[in-house]
Design a protein around this motif. Structure first.
Motif, PDB file in Angstrom:
ATOM      1  N   ALA A  99       3.738 -36.498   7.052  1.00  0.00           N
ATOM      2  CA  ALA A  99       5.004 -37.093   6.632  1.00  0.00           C
ATOM      3  C   ALA A  99       4.849 -37.828   5.302  1.00  0.00           C
ATOM      4  CB  ALA A  99       5.519 -38.050   7.716  1.00  0.00           C
ATOM      5  N   ILE A 100       3.713 -38.508   5.136  1.00  0.00           N
ATOM      6  CA  ILE A 100       3.456 -39.192   3.865  1.00  0.00           C
ATOM      7  C   ILE A 100       3.350 -38.178   2.725  1.00  0.00           C
ATOM      8  CG2 ILE A 100       1.773 -40.585   2.592  1.00  0.00           C
ATOM      9  CD1 ILE A 100       1.114 -41.976   5.240  1.00  0.00           C
ATOM     10  N   GLY A 101       2.625 -37.073   2.969  1.00  0.00           N
ATOM     11  CA  GLY A 101       2.478 -36.060   1.930  1.00  0.00           C
ATOM     12  C   GLY A 101       3.794 -35.410   1.563  1.00  0.00           C
ATOM     13  N   MET A 102       4.615 -35.067   2.550  1.00  0.00           N
ATOM     14  CA  MET A 102       5.904 -34.437   2.256  1.00  0.00           C
ATOM     15  C   MET A 102       6.864 -35.422   1.595  1.00  0.00           C
ATOM     16  SD  MET A 102       6.552 -31.829   5.457  1.00  0.00           S
ATOM     17  CE  MET A 102       6.191 -33.003   6.763  1.00  0.00           C
ATOM     18  N   THR A 103       6.801 -36.687   1.994  1.00  0.00           N
ATOM     19  CA  THR A 103       7.632 -37.696   1.334  1.00  0.00           C
ATOM     20  C   THR A 103       7.230 -37.856  -0.125  1.00  0.00           C
ATOM     21  OG1 THR A 103       7.907 -38.878   3.430  1.00  0.00           O
ATOM     22  CG2 THR A 103       8.380 -40.092   1.396  1.00  0.00           C
ATOM     23  N   GLY A 104       5.918 -37.892  -0.372  1.00  0.00           N
ATOM     24  CA  GLY A 104       5.455 -37.980  -1.754  1.00  0.00           C
ATOM     25  C   GLY A 104       5.880 -36.787  -2.581  1.00  0.00           C
ATOM     26  N   GLY A 105       5.861 -35.576  -1.975  1.00  0.00           N
ATOM     27  CA  GLY A 105       6.323 -34.399  -2.700  1.00  0.00           C
ATOM     28  C   GLY A 105       7.795 -34.486  -3.031  1.00  0.00           C
ATOM     29  N   GLY A 106       8.600 -35.001  -2.083  1.00  0.00           N
ATOM     30  CA  GLY A 106      10.021 -35.158  -2.368  1.00  0.00           C
ATOM     31  C   GLY A 106      10.292 -36.172  -3.459  1.00  0.00           C
ATOM     32  N   VAL A 107       9.531 -37.265  -3.436  1.00  0.00           N
ATOM     33  CA  VAL A 107       9.697 -38.286  -4.483  1.00  0.00           C
ATOM     34  C   VAL A 107       9.320 -37.725  -5.849  1.00  0.00           C
ATOM     35  CG1 VAL A 107       8.864 -40.515  -5.309  1.00  0.00           C
ATOM     36  CG2 VAL A 107       9.386 -40.205  -2.886  1.00  0.00           C
ATOM     37  N   SER A 108       8.248 -36.918  -5.898  1.00  0.00           N
ATOM     38  CA  SER A 108       7.836 -36.342  -7.182  1.00  0.00           C
ATOM     39  C   SER A 108       8.901 -35.410  -7.740  1.00  0.00           C
ATOM     40  CB  SER A 108       6.508 -35.601  -7.015  1.00  0.00           C
ATOM     41  OG  SER A 108       6.663 -34.460  -6.189  1.00  0.00           O
ATOM     42  N   MET A 109       9.585 -34.683  -6.872  1.00  0.00           N
ATOM     43  CA  MET A 109      10.658 -33.815  -7.353  1.00  0.00           C
ATOM     44  C   MET A 109      11.851 -34.635  -7.829  1.00  0.00           C
ATOM     45  SD  MET A 109      10.667 -30.462  -4.861  1.00  0.00           S
ATOM     46  CE  MET A 109      10.635 -31.375  -3.308  1.00  0.00           C
ATOM     47  N   LEU A 110      12.169 -35.730  -7.132  1.00  0.00           N
ATOM     48  CA  LEU A 110      13.279 -36.574  -7.565  1.00  0.00           C
ATOM     49  C   LEU A 110      13.012 -37.207  -8.935  1.00  0.00           C
ATOM     50  CD1 LEU A 110      14.268 -38.383  -4.239  1.00  0.00           C
ATOM     51  CD2 LEU A 110      15.542 -36.603  -5.446  1.00  0.00           C
ATOM     52  N   LEU A 111      11.750 -37.499  -9.206  1.00  0.00           N
ATOM     53  CA  LEU A 111      11.380 -38.099 -10.490  1.00  0.00           C
ATOM     54  C   LEU A 111      11.184 -37.067 -11.582  1.00  0.00           C
ATOM     55  CD1 LEU A 111       8.826 -40.815  -9.272  1.00  0.00           C
ATOM     56  CD2 LEU A 111      11.234 -41.115  -9.875  1.00  0.00           C
ATOM     57  N   GLY A 112      11.378 -35.797 -11.253  1.00  0.00           N
ATOM     58  CA  GLY A 112      11.234 -34.754 -12.251  1.00  0.00           C
ATOM     59  C   GLY A 112       9.801 -34.414 -12.592  1.00  0.00           C
ATOM     60  N   LEU A 113       8.877 -34.722 -11.704  1.00  0.00           N
ATOM     61  CA  LEU A 113       7.463 -34.462 -11.972  1.00  0.00           C
ATOM     62  C   LEU A 113       7.002 -33.125 -11.410  1.00  0.00           C
ATOM     63  CD1 LEU A 113       6.052 -38.025 -11.162  1.00  0.00           C
ATOM     64  CD2 LEU A 113       6.671 -37.081 -13.402  1.00  0.00           C
ATOM     65  N   GLY A 114       7.900 -32.390 -10.763  1.00  0.00           N
ATOM     66  CA  GLY A 114       7.532 -31.118 -10.176  1.00  0.00           C
ATOM     67  C   GLY A 114       7.243 -31.250  -8.691  1.00  0.00           C
ATOM     68  N   ASN A 115       7.086 -30.107  -8.046  1.00  0.00           N
ATOM     69  CA  ASN A 115       6.819 -30.064  -6.611  1.00  0.00           C
ATOM     70  C   ASN A 115       5.305 -30.092  -6.375  1.00  0.00           C
ATOM     71  OD1 ASN A 115       6.782 -29.720  -3.886  1.00  0.00           O
ATOM     72  ND2 ASN A 115       7.854 -27.767  -3.866  1.00  0.00           N
ATOM     73  N   HIS A 116       4.796 -31.240  -5.967  1.00  0.00           N
ATOM     74  CA  HIS A 116       3.368 -31.411  -5.700  1.00  0.00           C
ATOM     75  C   HIS A 116       3.106 -31.619  -4.208  1.00  0.00           C
ATOM     76  CE1 HIS A 116       2.621 -31.686  -9.997  1.00  0.00           C
ATOM     77  NE2 HIS A 116       3.603 -32.583 -10.084  1.00  0.00           N
ATOM     78  N   THR A 117       3.999 -31.084  -3.360  1.00  0.00           N
ATOM     79  CA  THR A 117       3.880 -31.312  -1.929  1.00  0.00           C
ATOM     80  C   THR A 117       2.577 -30.763  -1.381  1.00  0.00           C
ATOM     81  OG1 THR A 117       6.292 -31.241  -1.702  1.00  0.00           O
ATOM     82  CG2 THR A 117       4.980 -30.954   0.305  1.00  0.00           C
ATOM     83  N   ASP A 118       2.238 -29.517  -1.746  1.00  0.00           N
ATOM     84  CA  ASP A 118       1.023 -28.902  -1.204  1.00  0.00           C
ATOM     85  C   ASP A 118      -0.232 -29.686  -1.596  1.00  0.00           C
ATOM     86  OD1 ASP A 118       2.504 -26.926  -0.002  1.00  0.00           O
ATOM     87  OD2 ASP A 118       2.289 -25.511  -1.665  1.00  0.00           O
ATOM     88  N   ALA A 119      -0.274 -30.142  -2.835  1.00  0.00           N
ATOM     89  CA  ALA A 119      -1.437 -30.911  -3.281  1.00  0.00           C
ATOM     90  C   ALA A 119      -1.529 -32.241  -2.545  1.00  0.00           C
ATOM     91  CB  ALA A 119      -1.365 -31.150  -4.791  1.00  0.00           C
ATOM     92  N   LEU A 120      -0.386 -32.889  -2.334  1.00  0.00           N
ATOM     93  CA  LEU A 120      -0.392 -34.160  -1.617  1.00  0.00           C
ATOM     94  C   LEU A 120      -0.767 -33.964  -0.153  1.00  0.00           C
ATOM     95  CD1 LEU A 120       2.786 -35.850  -3.148  1.00  0.00           C
ATOM     96  CD2 LEU A 120       0.405 -36.546  -3.462  1.00  0.00           C
ATOM     97  N   LEU A 121      -0.350 -32.846   0.443  1.00  0.00           N
ATOM     98  CA  LEU A 121      -0.727 -32.582   1.827  1.00  0.00           C
ATOM     99  C   LEU A 121      -2.228 -32.380   1.963  1.00  0.00           C
ATOM    100  CD1 LEU A 121       2.166 -30.244   3.028  1.00  0.00           C
ATOM    101  CD2 LEU A 121       1.688 -32.568   3.797  1.00  0.00           C
ATOM    102  N   VAL A 122      -2.839 -31.750   0.978  1.00  0.00           N
ATOM    103  CA  VAL A 122      -4.295 -31.605   1.006  1.00  0.00           C
ATOM    104  C   VAL A 122      -4.961 -32.976   0.939  1.00  0.00           C
ATOM    105  CG1 VAL A 122      -6.289 -30.709  -0.249  1.00  0.00           C
ATOM    106  CG2 VAL A 122      -4.264 -29.284   0.044  1.00  0.00           C
TER     107      VAL A 122
END
Length: 541
Positions: free
Chosen positions: A385-408
């Motif tokens: 949940a933390i990793g997917m939340t971080g990926g969503g926040v990164s997309m909202l900030l325009g930094l791209g989708n980093h969900t997979d990297a954060l999940l790792v």
């Protein structure tokens, strides 16, 4: 309370429950302490009548749940009961079947709460182990004969076993690629697992290969045989739990009530047929046999069985370390004893897994089973949940989708926390500050909590060892409170209701109305569910 705080609470409770003992002490010391105290008396006539009402209430709920399974369970795609005139009626009335299933679930959960009042340590009179075992058997029998509920994993067992039976590598090929999309075994596998390799241990698939050679493409016969296997694992656990509880100074009735009689076991082991039953049953039986046979041969036999449990589901390997602590403490509790026990069990592990790996013919592909379940992304797992939340926040900030990297990253951090907890529990167990079985339960809890995937039945990894080794009412209350919503969390079908969402409120509302009426009818004839206020009474051996 956050995940870390909850884990810390469990550790503190377990530590306070077991107390600090000398390094050479162990389960035998707990039994000696138990011998010095009196045992509670059997139930009186009034309490036996209440037990009969509780049994019948839970059995009625189990029968209703079994009827609901025909139309609202995890039945095969081609439900063989749908065309039968009387028995197949629930399959043609899915809303009614779902209402029956939810009503049965609520009745079983409520009956379990009432049964807890008659099984709570500190009371002057408690049910006997035989009475409790019979109650569990009465509640489990209808579910053992009914179609599966709450999960479609047993169809994945059949499909992966058929791949192994055909001489193919289940750790490389998925049911979709090896059997084809039109195969009857593939069509029943959940969509998320159709195109993934096997997430199970090699010995589990080797056993499944034997079952596939018997049943072939017969889904119904395959489900029945797998259910017999899982019930055998549950029987091993029921045999070992009261014996290990006595060794730890915990009343066997309270341990059985919190573990074997738990609705999560009835729903996800008896009906859902998850292979936790085999892993936990073999693990507990191995530890009991290893503690009973005090010679080196007994240690070797227990080590082989514990390795077998891990070869069915990899988390079972962790039990080898805590059993080694028991052995080291029995041999004197010195560092040299710890090193000897570790060396012996490591050798047993390597030899046993070498035999299993060579016999399977699949090489070391089983090592990759650790990561297959992690392909499922779920919000139930805090780290995911933390990793997917971080990926969503990164997309909202325009930094791209980093969900997979954060999940790792979160997965590595979660496993790091679980490994740290494991080492800490091993050390505390060796120093005699905590019962090794309690340390094993806490480690399993950390692995489930901080792992990338969490399912309600993962609670059993931690619940069973802690239930038989932790003598603290605060833990029992917390575990019971957590078990209640988790038992009702997974719908009877084991999947979503995208195309029939309207059925849920109707079925649940009808179930709640009838459930409230039934509880009102039995008022005064069942035990009050609240625990006693007295101290914890230790059982005599």
């Amino acid at each position: 309370m956050g995940p870390v705080a909850r884990l810390r609470f469990v550790i503190v409770v377990a530590g306070e429950a077991t107390g600090e003992t000398a390094p050479g002490s162990g389960p035998a010391a707990g039994s000696e302490q138990a011998d010095q105290a009196g045992a509670p008396q059997p139930l009186d006539r009034t309490e036996r009548r209440r037990l009969d009402v509780v049994r019948r209430f839970g059995t009625t709920g189990s029968l209703l749940l079994a009827v609901g399974a025909i139309g609202a369970g995890a039945a095969p795609v081609d439900n063989p009961l749908s065309g039968v005139r009387l028995i197949g009626l629930p399959a043609r009335m899915p809303t009614v079947a779902m209402a029956c299933a939810w009503l049965g679930m609520l009745m079983i959960v409520m009956a379990w709460v009432w049964l807890g009042r008659l099984s709570w340590p500190g009371s002057n009179r408690l049910v006997s182990v035989t009475q409790l075992a019979r109650t569990v058997a009465m509640w489990a029998l209808p579910l053992a004969l009914a179609p599966p509920l709450f999960s479609r994993d047993m169809y994945a067992y059949l499909a992966q076993s058929e791949i192994a039976h055909r001489g193919l590598d289940p750790y490389v090929l998925s049911p979709l690629t090896a059997l084809g999309v039109d195969h009857p075994l593939t069509s029943n596998v959940n969509n998320i697992w159709r195109d993934t390799p096997a997430p199970y241990g090699p010995l589990f698939l080797m056993f499944g290969r034997v079952i596939s050679s018997i049943v072939g493409d017969n889904v119904i016969l395959g489900v029945l045989l797998w259910r017999v296997v899982m019930l055998s694992g549950l029987a091993l656990a029921i045999w070992a739990i009261p014996r290990l509880a006595r060794r730890c100074g915990v009343h066997p009735v309270s341990a059985l009530w919190l573990s074997a009689a738990n609705p999560i076991v009835l729903f996800h082991v008896v009906s859902g047929m998850h292979n936790e039953a085999l892993m936990v049953g073999i693990m507990l039986a191995a530890i009991e046999l290893g503690l009973r046979w005090k010679r080196v041969l007994g240690v070797v036999v227990a080590g082989v069985l514990l390795t077998v449990g891990g070869a069915i589901k990899p988390p079972g390997f962790i039990a080898l370390g805590f059993f080694g602590v028991y052995v080291a403490r029995r041999w004197g509790g010195r560092y040299a004893d710890l090193f000897k026990a570790a060396a012996l069990l490591t050798a047993v592990f390597l030899v046993t897994m070498t035999v299993v790996t060579v016999s399977s013919g699949w090489g070391l592909g089983w090592i990759e089973t650790y990561d297959v379940p992690n392909r499922l992304k779920t919000w139930l797992a805090p780290m995911s949940a933390i990793g997917m939340t971080g990926g969503g926040v990164s997309m909202l900030l325009g930094l791209g989708n980093h969900t997979d990297a954060l999940l790792v990253i979160t997965k590595i951090l979660g496993y790091g926390v679980a490994a740290t907890v494991c080492l800490r529990m091993l050390w505390l167990s060796f120093r005699g500050r905590i019962e090794p079985l309690a340390g094993l339960g806490i480690t399993f809890g950390a692995l489930a909590l901080f792992g990338p995937v969490v399912h309600p039945w993962y609670l059993l990894w931690a619940l069973v060892p802690l239930a038989l080794s932790t003598n603290d009412n605060r833990f029992r209350i917390a575990a019971a409170v957590i078990s209640l919503p988790l038992a009702l969390f997974v719908p009877p079908t084991g999947s979503g209701f995208e195309l029939r969402i309207y059925q849920i409120p109707l079925a649940v509302a009808a179930a709640l109305v009838i459930f409230g009426l039934l509880v009102w009818l039995v008022r005064g004839r069942v035990p009050w569910p609240g625990p006693t206020r007295g101290g914890v009474r230790r059982v005599t051996a």
